[in-house]
Design a protein around this motif. Structure first.
Motif, PDB file in Angstrom:
ATOM      1  N   PHE A  12      44.684  37.573  38.281  1.00  0.00           N
ATOM      2  CA  PHE A  12      45.558  38.283  39.201  1.00  0.00           C
ATOM      3  C   PHE A  12      45.340  37.726  40.598  1.00  0.00           C
ATOM      4  O   PHE A  12      44.222  37.399  40.972  1.00  0.00           O
ATOM      5  CB  PHE A  12      45.230  39.773  39.223  1.00  0.00           C
ATOM      6  CG  PHE A  12      45.573  40.491  37.960  1.00  0.00           C
ATOM      7  CD1 PHE A  12      46.888  40.600  37.543  1.00  0.00           C
ATOM      8  CD2 PHE A  12      44.583  41.060  37.184  1.00  0.00           C
ATOM      9  CE1 PHE A  12      47.217  41.264  36.377  1.00  0.00           C
ATOM     10  CE2 PHE A  12      44.901  41.729  36.014  1.00  0.00           C
ATOM     11  CZ  PHE A  12      46.216  41.834  35.612  1.00  0.00           C
ATOM     12  N   THR A  13      46.441  37.628  41.345  1.00  0.00           N
ATOM     13  CA  THR A  13      46.289  37.271  42.745  1.00  0.00           C
ATOM     14  C   THR A  13      46.214  38.571  43.525  1.00  0.00           C
ATOM     15  O   THR A  13      47.096  39.417  43.390  1.00  0.00           O
ATOM     16  CB  THR A  13      47.508  36.477  43.240  1.00  0.00           C
ATOM     17  OG1 THR A  13      47.953  35.658  42.177  1.00  0.00           O
ATOM     18  CG2 THR A  13      47.163  35.633  44.434  1.00  0.00           C
ATOM     19  N   LYS A  59      45.906  44.974  26.677  1.00  0.00           N
ATOM     20  CA  LYS A  59      47.304  44.788  27.048  1.00  0.00           C
ATOM     21  C   LYS A  59      47.798  43.391  26.680  1.00  0.00           C
ATOM     22  O   LYS A  59      48.979  43.205  26.399  1.00  0.00           O
ATOM     23  CB  LYS A  59      47.490  45.038  28.545  1.00  0.00           C
ATOM     24  CG  LYS A  59      47.481  46.528  28.862  1.00  0.00           C
ATOM     25  CD  LYS A  59      47.402  46.765  30.334  1.00  0.00           C
ATOM     26  CE  LYS A  59      47.208  48.253  30.609  1.00  0.00           C
ATOM     27  NZ  LYS A  59      46.826  48.474  32.000  1.00  0.00           N
ATOM     28  N   THR A  62      48.497  43.453  22.935  1.00  0.00           N
ATOM     29  CA  THR A  62      49.656  44.228  22.517  1.00  0.00           C
ATOM     30  C   THR A  62      50.965  43.688  23.090  1.00  0.00           C
ATOM     31  O   THR A  62      52.022  44.247  22.817  1.00  0.00           O
ATOM     32  CB  THR A  62      49.502  45.696  22.941  1.00  0.00           C
ATOM     33  OG1 THR A  62      49.159  45.735  24.330  1.00  0.00           O
ATOM     34  CG2 THR A  62      48.410  46.383  22.156  1.00  0.00           C
ATOM     35  N   VAL A  64      51.833  43.505  26.318  1.00  0.00           N
ATOM     36  CA  VAL A  64      52.253  44.093  27.586  1.00  0.00           C
ATOM     37  C   VAL A  64      52.058  43.092  28.724  1.00  0.00           C
ATOM     38  O   VAL A  64      52.910  42.952  29.594  1.00  0.00           O
ATOM     39  CB  VAL A  64      51.456  45.394  27.860  1.00  0.00           C
ATOM     40  CG1 VAL A  64      51.692  45.892  29.268  1.00  0.00           C
ATOM     41  CG2 VAL A  64      51.849  46.461  26.854  1.00  0.00           C
ATOM     42  N   LEU A  65      50.927  42.405  28.693  1.00  0.00           N
ATOM     43  CA  LEU A  65      50.641  41.423  29.727  1.00  0.00           C
ATOM     44  C   LEU A  65      50.709  40.012  29.160  1.00  0.00           C
ATOM     45  O   LEU A  65      50.292  39.777  28.029  1.00  0.00           O
ATOM     46  CB  LEU A  65      49.239  41.652  30.305  1.00  0.00           C
ATOM     47  CG  LEU A  65      49.045  42.812  31.270  1.00  0.00           C
ATOM     48  CD1 LEU A  65      47.589  42.909  31.674  1.00  0.00           C
ATOM     49  CD2 LEU A  65      49.918  42.631  32.499  1.00  0.00           C
ATOM     50  N   THR A  66      51.208  39.104  29.960  1.00  0.00           N
ATOM     51  CA  THR A  66      51.252  37.701  29.576  1.00  0.00           C
ATOM     52  C   THR A  66      49.933  37.049  29.977  1.00  0.00           C
ATOM     53  O   THR A  66      49.574  37.090  31.146  1.00  0.00           O
ATOM     54  CB  THR A  66      52.407  36.988  30.299  1.00  0.00           C
ATOM     55  OG1 THR A  66      53.571  37.803  30.182  1.00  0.00           O
ATOM     56  CG2 THR A  66      52.659  35.625  29.710  1.00  0.00           C
ATOM     57  N   ARG A  83      57.133  40.363  20.915  1.00  0.00           N
ATOM     58  CA  ARG A  83      56.731  41.709  21.285  1.00  0.00           C
ATOM     59  C   ARG A  83      57.331  42.798  20.399  1.00  0.00           C
ATOM     60  O   ARG A  83      56.616  43.643  19.863  1.00  0.00           O
ATOM     61  CB  ARG A  83      57.113  41.975  22.746  1.00  0.00           C
ATOM     62  CG  ARG A  83      56.676  43.299  23.267  1.00  0.00           C
ATOM     63  CD  ARG A  83      57.024  43.452  24.728  1.00  0.00           C
ATOM     64  NE  ARG A  83      58.458  43.477  24.993  1.00  0.00           N
ATOM     65  CZ  ARG A  83      59.255  44.489  24.698  1.00  0.00           C
ATOM     66  NH1 ARG A  83      58.767  45.556  24.107  1.00  0.00           N
ATOM     67  NH2 ARG A  83      60.540  44.439  24.966  1.00  0.00           N
TER      68      ARG A  83
END
Lengths: 318, 270, 266
Positions: A12-13, A59, A62, A64-66, A83
């Motif tokens: 994450f930035t 996540k 599942t 939800v997050l790449t 997905r």
């Protein structure tokens, strides 16, 4: 192998204020190269301190997050790309994020989910019956979800996650904030799910009782990396946690008495209660030696305190 | 084909559930439906207050202005009914509730539209469409089969255009959660812009909004086509007939942007 | 007491100063709408032969862009926290404080307005001045009168929003009231068009019988010197009247609301 992840990473930035107006951007790895494989039917405890990357991993598994890097496969599918296909084959309970319709009774949420997941009527009824019996949903099935207590809602969430017969169940902190009775109900239910062996379960939790009761295998993650992968016993062994014997005596403990394979760690209650920490030897031999040396009134063997172990583990890693 | 029908039925069920749960607060909702119809009526009235000053707006007569304003109103209110709550995505992203949409075996975008569907907007949409029909009746239109077809398509394509803007504006929230009001400049601003003939505006502002973003293709150019008038600004009539294509392009851009946004979803908030 | 007020004003100012992105977004949107409304009014004026109901080109430009700036300063479209606090029951804590919440909210709102005046008021004004050229007042007296009228507008608008917030004591859901307020306060305060465009009987009714023109039309007319200094003073006097009337009304309604709270226990 129903879940496999190799070199899984999520960055994450974040921008932070520096001084009055300037902002500094830098990259933080929430998950930093996690390798993980889970076999069909396993119940895996995925634990770690706050912010270790547990939820982020779930996540990514599942869809939800790449992921920023790495390979993931769940039920043989790549979660983000497939997905919606994957969604039919997994069940998810993410603590605060409800799958249920806030203003509708629980039973209506269930019936909507049946249509969303296209579950045949018979399968749906059978699974719902099973969950209703095990979780005691009867008393509040007709109450709008917004009026349910947290414990009742969580039972509803668990049911909602299982109605379509998922192969894998992802549970993120399913017992957080629950009262004692609801916690117990959830644990018993999960133990039952595990016993039947139809579902693979990945469970994150802060509750060490959950871990002791449910998880045979533990993956501990900290700062986005796996720091332990094995059984609870292996974790104990690695951190040399020891069992203790607490004995109540008829007569005071003779000062200076030592026993092979154990160390006296406390003498209390007018020297009529003694605590011995085992030094690797089997409890039976120590108890036998103890019975020879003193007159025993009562005795208990205590398992090592997992809370201690995990606390030590977290301390170690950070 | 059967699969598509099944899928549609699933969304229909979720939508009905949504409406059922909103119906629990029906007094408030009925008041809101009526209130929003009054507000919508006053919106059109605003156009005619300015019209009343000189008896014309931007070189167009009363029924012509009404046609543009009504087409804009029909397009916007229908889009607002379908996608107007898309900006709620901000709350879903902020709270992390968007997760639960991604965990279901359905399209996240359609789910968002369905679960944020606000029944209270239905009054306005009906009103907008009725107003458009009235405007078609009173306007001086040289009717042909092509024009009749075109008249039926343009409110839909206008609605698609506005819905694309709503979705595009909402998608920004994946990167910039506090972006709300910027999107308003183009959604509500677009509604106001399209309510008046483009000839009223000037300079780069007119070119940017009319052609650059494409607002001219919502009400202004289609109205010229229906009225059989050439564009005083010089756009060839053939291009004006292509208004529905602009909506298709807008929809494609918005969906692509949405997909791109979902991949950048950060799922924060516990 | 003076120190309490200063602290409240400063708190309101600081709170909004942290909403940097929202401030930018708002100023951007106001500017876009400024272009839109400016062109529309100028087009009407051009068709009418250069002036529109007595406003010439530069007066219209000032009218629109000052209006876009003032909209954020008087802030008629954002509700006070009050309504939400009534809904959640947190309002009890406000009522238990030794200071009347009416004044607490007022001073905080003035702090907010001060921040808006430095940011969201300035941006559209500068854009309007560069792109279209603003009206330059002939009399120096106009400047202090405009400031006074704007201050009065802020308080009048605050009182209106406070009243709307108080209705939450009786209504479960105040969205309908809010929506109505947003539109009426826009159209009837002169945001979309100068009220003089309306039929005379209607604009007279609005001026005499409603507080709406006090929100925007009053300071805007003063800024573009519509009527002389005497007229400007009269307009301010009208605003003072509405301010006193509405604040008294707030007190009265609040007393009733508190009584309802005590009787029903929330």
């Amino acid at each position: 192998m129903i879940i496999s992840a190799r070199g899984l990473r999520k960055e994450f930035t974040v921008s932070r204020k520096v001084g009055r107006f300037r902002r500094e951007r830098h990259v933080v790895s929430a998950v930093d190269g996690v390798d993980l494989t889970v076999e069909r039917g396993e119940l895996l405890g995925y634990i770690g301190p706050n912010g270790a990357g547990k939820s982020t991993t779930l996540k990514m598994l599942t869809g939800v997050l790449t992921p920023s890097a790495g390979e993931v496969s769940v039920c043989g599918l790549e979660p983000v790309a497939k997905r919606t296909t994957l969604a039919r084959r997994i069940g998810v309970v993410f603590g605060q994020r409800s799958q249920l319709w806030w203003d509708l009774p629980l039973e209506e949420s269930f019936s909507l989910l049946r249509h969303i997941y296209r579950v045949p009527e018979g399968d749906h009824a059978a699974r719902l019956k099973q969950c209703t019996d095990l979780l005691g949903l009867d008393e509040f099935q007709r109450t709008p979800v917004r009026q349910l207590s947290l414990g009742q809602r969580m039972r509803g969430e668990l049911t909602a996650a299982l109605l379509h017969g998922p192969e894998v169940l992802f549970l993120d902190e399913p017992t957080i904030g629950l009262d004692v009775l609801s916690k117990q109900a959830v644990r018993t239910f999960l133990a039952d799910v595990d016993k039947r062996g139809d579902n693979t379960v990945v469970l994150t939790t802060h509750d060490l009782a959950d871990i002791e009761k449910l998880c045979r295998r533990l993956v501990v993650i900290d700062h986005g990396r796996v720091v332990h992968d094995g059984t609870l016993d292996e974790l104990h062994a690695r951190y040399r946690s020891r069992r203790t014997i607490v004995a109540d005596l008829d007569n005071p403990w003779p000062e200076g008495l030592t026993l092979p394979g154990a160390v006296v760690t406390a003498v209390e209650a007018d020297a009529r209660r003694v605590t011995l920490t085992l030094d690797g030897m089997a409890a039976g031999e120590v108890v036998a030696a103890l019975a020879q040396a003193v007159s025993l009134r009562d005795l208990s063997v205590q398992e090592p305190d997992i809370e201690d172990v995990v606390a030590r583990l977290y301390r170690d890693e950070s | 084909m059967a699969d598509i029908r099944d899928t549609a039925r699933v969304y229909g069920r979720v939508l009905r559930a949504q409406v059922r749960s909103q119906w629990q607060y029906r007094t408030s909702m009925v008041l809101e439906i009526l209130g929003s119809m009054v507000v919508n009526g006053l919106d059109i009235a605003t156009v005619f207050v300015l019209f009343s000053v000189t008896g014309a707006l931007g070189g167009f007569t009363g029924t012509e202005v009404l046609l543009m304003a009504a087409l804009s109103a029909a397009s916007f209110t229908v889009a607002d009914l379908v996608a107007g709550s898309a900006d709620k995505l901000r709350e879903y992203v902020r709270s992390g509730l968007f997760d639960s949409l991604l965990l279901r075996p359905l399209s996240a975008l359609l789910q968002l539209a369905v679960i944020t569907f606000a029944l209270r907007r239905i009054g306005r949409a009906v009103q907008g469409v009725v107003l458009y029909i009235v405007a078609l009746c009173v306007a001086d239109i040289p009717w042909t089969v092509e024009r009749a077809l075109f008249a039926a398509i343009v409110p839909i394509s206008g609605a698609v255009f506005f819905a694309s803007l709503f979705i595009g504006g909402a998608t920004v929230a994946f990167w910039w959660v506090e972006s709300g009001e910027v999107a308003n400049a183009f959604t509500y601003g677009g509604r106001d812009f399209t309510s008046y003939p483009s000839t009223m505006y000037g300079g780069w502002f007119r070119d940017l909004f009319t052609l650059g973003i494409g607002f001219g293709f919502v009400a202004y150019f289609p109205s010229l086509v229906l009225l059989g008038k050439p564009d005083p600004l010089g756009l060839p009539t053939a291009v004006a007939w292509g208004s529905p294509l602009v909506a298709v392009v807008a929809a494609c851009v918005a969906t692509a942007f949405w997909r791109f946004g979902v991949r950048h979803y950060r799922s924060t908030g516990s | 007491m003076a120190r309490v007020q200063t602290a409240l004003v400063a708190a309101g100012f600081r709170r909004y100063a942290t909403y940097r992105q929202a401030t930018f977004a708002g100023a951007f949107t106001n500017t876009v709408f400024g272009y839109l409304r400016c062109y529309i009014l100028l087009s009407v004026a051009a068709t009418a032969g250069g002036t529109m109901v007595g406003y010439d080109r530069s007066q219209l430009v000032s009218y629109v862009w000052l209006g876009q700036g003032l909209l954020a300063v008087v802030n008629s479209w954002t509700m006070l926290d009050l309504a939400e606090r009534v809904r959640t029951g947190d309002v009890v804590a406000d009522l238990l404080r030794p200071v009347d919440p009416l004044w607490t909210y007022l001073w905080t709102d003035i702090g907010r307005a001060a921040f808006a005046a430095l940011t969201r008021f300035v941006v559209p004004l500068v854009v309007g001045a560069i792109a279209f050229g603003l009206y330059v007042p002939r009399s120096l007296l106009t400047y202090p009168l405009f400031v006074l009228s704007t201050l009065l507008a802020i308080v009048v608008c605050f009182a209106c929003r406070y009243l709307i917030g108080l209705t939450a004591f009786w209504l479960l859901d105040i969205r309908g009231v809010m929506m109505f307020w947003v539109f009426v306060s826009g159209a009837a305060s002169g945001l979309y068009f100068p009220l003089a465009v309306l039929p005379e009987w209607l604009s007279t009714v609005l001026w005499v019988a409603t507080p709406f023109p006090s929100l925007l039309q009053a300071p805007l007319d003063i800024a573009v010197e519509r009527g002389g200094t005497g007229h400007a003073l009269l307009v301010c006097l009208g605003q003072v009247m509405w301010m006193v009337l509405l604040l008294l009304l707030c007190r009265w309604v609040q007393t009733r609301a508190v009584r309802k709270l005590v009787v029903q226990g929330g």
